[in-house]
Design a protein around this motif. Sequence first.
Motif, mmCIF file in Angstrom:
data_model
loop_
_atom_site.group_PDB
_atom_site.id
_atom_site.type_symbol
_atom_site.label_atom_id
_atom_site.label_comp_id
_atom_site.label_asym_id
_atom_site.label_seq_id
_atom_site.Cartn_x
_atom_site.Cartn_y
_atom_site.Cartn_z
ATOM 1 N N GLN A 133 0.824 -1.211 0.000
ATOM 2 C CA GLN A 133 0.000 0.000 0.000
ATOM 3 C C GLN A 133 0.855 1.256 0.000
ATOM 4 O O GLN A 133 0.507 2.256 -0.616
ATOM 5 C CB GLN A 133 -0.930 0.010 1.217
ATOM 6 N N TYR A 136 1.834 2.079 -3.490
ATOM 7 C CA TYR A 136 0.670 2.100 -4.384
ATOM 8 C C TYR A 136 0.621 0.895 -5.323
ATOM 9 O O TYR A 136 0.223 1.018 -6.467
ATOM 10 C CB TYR A 136 0.620 3.409 -5.174
ATOM 11 N N LEU A 138 -1.582 -1.680 -5.530
ATOM 12 C CA LEU A 138 -2.875 -1.996 -4.926
ATOM 13 C C LEU A 138 -3.559 -3.207 -5.541
ATOM 14 O O LEU A 138 -4.559 -3.680 -5.001
ATOM 15 C CB LEU A 138 -3.786 -0.768 -5.007
#
Length: 147
Positions: A133, A136, A138
Amino acid sequence: MKPLFPRRERSRSVPSLNVASLPDLIFTVLFFFMIVTHMRDDDVKVHYQVPQGTELQKLQRKSSVVHLYIGRVGNETRLQIGDHLVALDEVGDLLVAERNRMTPEDAQRMTVSIKADRDTPMGVIADVKRELQQVYALKVNYAATEK
């Protein structure tokens, strides 16, 4: 007495085999196996046994997938990205480096495929997800075998 049907001396030889098309056949089979064979990209250094699942889907675009292995080396749980054993705090930097190596289209679709041992503590997987996370990453996929 003369036989009714005299025997003629014939040379009995086996006709030769035409091998002119043999190289074409060999190369066709070679190209077939080159196309359908998947070569393993990573040299897996951790021991893992993926869990079983029922609702499984295959990944569509393999060029945008980064494999993250979580398994055991001896009695210790270790992480591996590519061919490198890494510490938890190195995961983010390596994923950013992998994203930079990809084409812009693949970098946008980058998926992290976690292949974790079935006995891996959920705390380790939660820590890995927290690292993902932060950079990024994801889109996460969990590998499993079919029941």
